[in-house]
Design a protein around this motif. Structure first.
Motif, mmCIF file in Angstrom:
data_model
loop_
_atom_site.group_PDB
_atom_site.id
_atom_site.type_symbol
_atom_site.label_atom_id
_atom_site.label_comp_id
_atom_site.label_asym_id
_atom_site.label_seq_id
_atom_site.Cartn_x
_atom_site.Cartn_y
_atom_site.Cartn_z
ATOM 1 N N PRO A 98 0.811 -1.226 0.000
ATOM 2 C CA PRO A 98 0.000 0.000 0.000
ATOM 3 C C PRO A 98 0.840 1.269 0.000
ATOM 4 O O PRO A 98 0.345 2.341 -0.311
ATOM 5 C CB PRO A 98 -0.817 -0.121 1.294
ATOM 6 N N VAL A 99 2.113 1.163 0.361
ATOM 7 C CA VAL A 99 3.019 2.311 0.349
ATOM 8 C C VAL A 99 4.226 1.942 -0.500
ATOM 9 O O VAL A 99 4.867 0.922 -0.254
ATOM 10 C CB VAL A 99 3.479 2.675 1.780
ATOM 11 N N ARG A 100 4.546 2.753 -1.492
ATOM 12 C CA ARG A 100 5.566 2.377 -2.464
ATOM 13 C C ARG A 100 6.622 3.462 -2.590
ATOM 14 O O ARG A 100 6.331 4.642 -2.437
ATOM 15 C CB ARG A 100 4.924 2.137 -3.833
ATOM 16 N N LEU A 101 7.854 3.015 -2.901
ATOM 17 C CA LEU A 101 8.919 3.979 -3.166
ATOM 18 C C LEU A 101 8.629 4.779 -4.425
ATOM 19 O O LEU A 101 8.781 5.992 -4.461
ATOM 20 C CB LEU A 101 10.261 3.248 -3.329
ATOM 21 N N LEU A 102 8.245 4.097 -5.493
ATOM 22 C CA LEU A 102 7.958 4.724 -6.776
ATOM 23 C C LEU A 102 6.581 4.254 -7.227
ATOM 24 O O LEU A 102 6.441 3.188 -7.818
ATOM 25 C CB LEU A 102 9.021 4.357 -7.819
ATOM 26 N N ASP A 103 5.558 5.053 -6.935
ATOM 27 C CA ASP A 103 4.193 4.666 -7.248
ATOM 28 C C ASP A 103 3.811 5.207 -8.616
ATOM 29 O O ASP A 103 3.601 6.403 -8.792
ATOM 30 C CB ASP A 103 3.238 5.205 -6.167
ATOM 31 N N LEU A 104 3.732 4.326 -9.606
ATOM 32 C CA LEU A 104 3.366 4.718 -10.964
ATOM 33 C C LEU A 104 2.126 3.943 -11.406
ATOM 34 O O LEU A 104 2.021 3.466 -12.535
ATOM 35 C CB LEU A 104 4.538 4.464 -11.918
ATOM 36 N N THR A 105 1.153 3.848 -10.503
ATOM 37 C CA THR A 105 -0.081 3.139 -10.778
ATOM 38 C C THR A 105 -0.803 3.770 -11.964
ATOM 39 O O THR A 105 -0.910 4.994 -12.074
ATOM 40 C CB THR A 105 -0.999 3.180 -9.545
#
Length: 517
Positions: free
Chosen positions: A283-290
């Protein structure tokens, strides 16, 4: 006030970028200090890779920590660690100590860029933000280009390479004062303008109690206590560390990789796969490119990776070739490298203009093809470089890689939505730095193995009763070592040219002119 913030942020980014490549000029001098002979330069490579490893591992994680605890405290902490790393490096008399100091500098320096970019996101709205981000990016690129020249000038002017790091202490003190006066205190908070919201893509839910992302799937603490992806950061650092350790061979006479090489590389690949799995599901990401089209994005990041590898291989081994084959001192050798470094920013400007007319994909592919031609020219350098014009290959290679910089950044932004532009820009930088780290480690492993295989049968002459005979044998030995170094360097440039050809092919998979997320 915002101008002061921009000046302070640009200054700290410039300081970190200068030190990223400053040792390129003085690697031979450092090797003498720590007792590494010129025919065992593979033992000095951790000084380069240690900084890059810390830089990459710290960049995304400490940026997230600044979201939680505030920009100013994290910048000040990073400056303090940077100063500590400078002291350790300057006092180092072994490879281990110098590498530890450089790793500390890398950890601190890697955090300064994303924190400064996030600070700009806090204080500038969406319309004005690109100009401020461009200024910070210019400071980063300027430091990268000037680092080797800066190191050579300081070492020559002050008499030793240690002064490059001692001089950081007053520079850090000045930067700390500027940050204290200019950067707002406290954790980032919403300004009421969604464009200037420090969370970037966050909005407030109807109850007004918590922020949610545009998809409404993840929630964030309203007090700025955003969750930090410690697991993702640890996995990324562990994967990179295992890969670099597997590629480092202190005894390359027998094989390209050490006995522990393949097991560590395999484990590093496995940890990297776990990191990807975690980033997809966490649910928490370093690099969130959803929501981003993954194919064009990965192709663009792959091109950035190849470009980074070619950049650092050139910086390190042109400098070494100038010092070992041409016999030039550090500053004169950095002036040889300047042909390459000066072509980079000039071509970068041209690349941005050409990409507007021809498209990012075409200019990127053409740039890497041009760069490969430059490296093929460099691979044909003769043994006696002093009597050979070497400008052409360096300028062509630098111009080709420079053409790639702007279209790659533009392409990755077009594959993402506006709310993800900051993350996408950071991903480009991380990919390029990973290319530098893995690329220079892998190509160095091959090059040093080739050198050791070529010199395996050489015996160092010992002084005898006949000085003339000893001098003759030593001259023959030196000539054979020089010839082996020449083969090593030219083959590494040939490999880099092939790498650029592969990058040009990968560029054809980048997004076309109109690609929406």
């Amino acid at each position: 006030m915002r101008k002061l913030v921009l000046a302070a942020g640009g200054a700290v980014v410039l300081l970190a970028a200068l030190d990223a490549y400053v040792v390129v000029t003085v690697l031979v001098d450092i090797s003498r200090t720590v007792g590494v002979p010129v025919n065992r330069l593979e033992r000095i490579t951790p000084v380069v890779t240690g900084f890059l490893l810390g830089y990459i591992a710290a960049m995304p994680l400490l940026g997230q920590l600044s979201d939680r605890y505030g920009r100013r405290p994290l910048i000040q902490l990073c400056l303090a660690v940077f100063a500590l790393g400078s002291v350790v490096t300057a006092l180092g008399d072994t490879v281990v100590v110098v590498t530890a100091g450089r790793a500390l500098q890398g950890i601190a320096g890697g955090a300064l860029l994303p924190i400064t970019m996030a600070l700009i996101g806090d204080l500038w709205d969406e319309r004005e933000r690109p100009v401020a981000l461009g200024a910070v990016g210019a400071a980063q690129e300027l430091g990268s280009a000037l680092g080797p020249l800066y190191g050579g000038v300081v070492a020559l002017a002050l008499g030793s390479w240690q002064w490059i790091f001692w001089i950081n202490l007053p520079l850090v003190a000045l930067a700390a004062v500027a940050v204290q006066l200019a950067v707002p205190r406290g954790a980032p908070t919403a300004t009421g303008d969604k464009r200037a919201d420090p969370a970037g893509d966050k909005r407030v839910d109807p109850a007004g109690s918590r922020r949610v992302d545009p998809a409404g799937s993840r929630r964030v603490d309203p007090a700025g206590g955003r969750r930090v992806d410690l697991i993702g950061g640890g996995l990324l650092a562990l994967a990179l560390g295992l890969l670099v350790a597997g590629l480092y061979n202190p005894e390359p006479a027998e094989a390209v990789l050490p006995p522990w090489g393949w097991p560590l590389i395999g484990l590093g690949v496995l940890v990297a796969a776990v990191f990807v799995w975690w980033e997809i599901r966490s649910p928490v990401r370093l690099l969130d490119l959803t929501g981003t089209r993954k194919g064009p994005l990965l192709a663009t990041l792959g091109v950035s990776f190849v470009t980074g590898a070619a950049l650092l291989i050139t910086m390190v081994f042109v400098q070494l070739a100038a010092q070992t084959l041409m016999g030039l001192p550090a500053l004169d050798a950095s002036l040889v490298l300047a042909r390459f470094l000066l072509a980079l920013p000039v071509a970068a400007l041209a690349g941005g203009a050409l990409a507007r007319r021809l498209g990012d994909r075409a200019v990127t592919a053409a740039g890497l093809a041009v760069a490969s031609a430059g490296f093929f020219v460099m691979s044909a350098w003769p043994l006696e470089l002093r009597d050979h014009p070497i400008d052409l290959g360096l300028i062509i290679a630098g111009a080709g890689l420079g053409l790639v910089i702007a279209p790659v950044s533009a392409a990755v932004l077009r594959t993402t939505g506006p709310a993800q532009h900051g993350v996408a820009s950071a991903a480009v930088v991380v990919a390029r730095m990973m290319g530098m780290l893995i690329g220079v480690a892998a190509v160095s492993a091959w090059g040093f193995y080739r050198f050791q295989s070529l010199t395996a049968d050489l015996d160092t002459p010992l002084p005898t009763g006949d000085p003339a005979a000893f001098a003759r044998k030593m001259a023959e030995y030196t000539a054979q070592v020089k010839a082996a170094l020449h083969v090593e360097y030219t083959e590494m440039f040939l490999v880099t040219g092939v790498l650029c050809v592969a990058g040009a092919a990968l560029a054809l998979l980048m997004p076309a002119r109109r690609v929406t997320a």
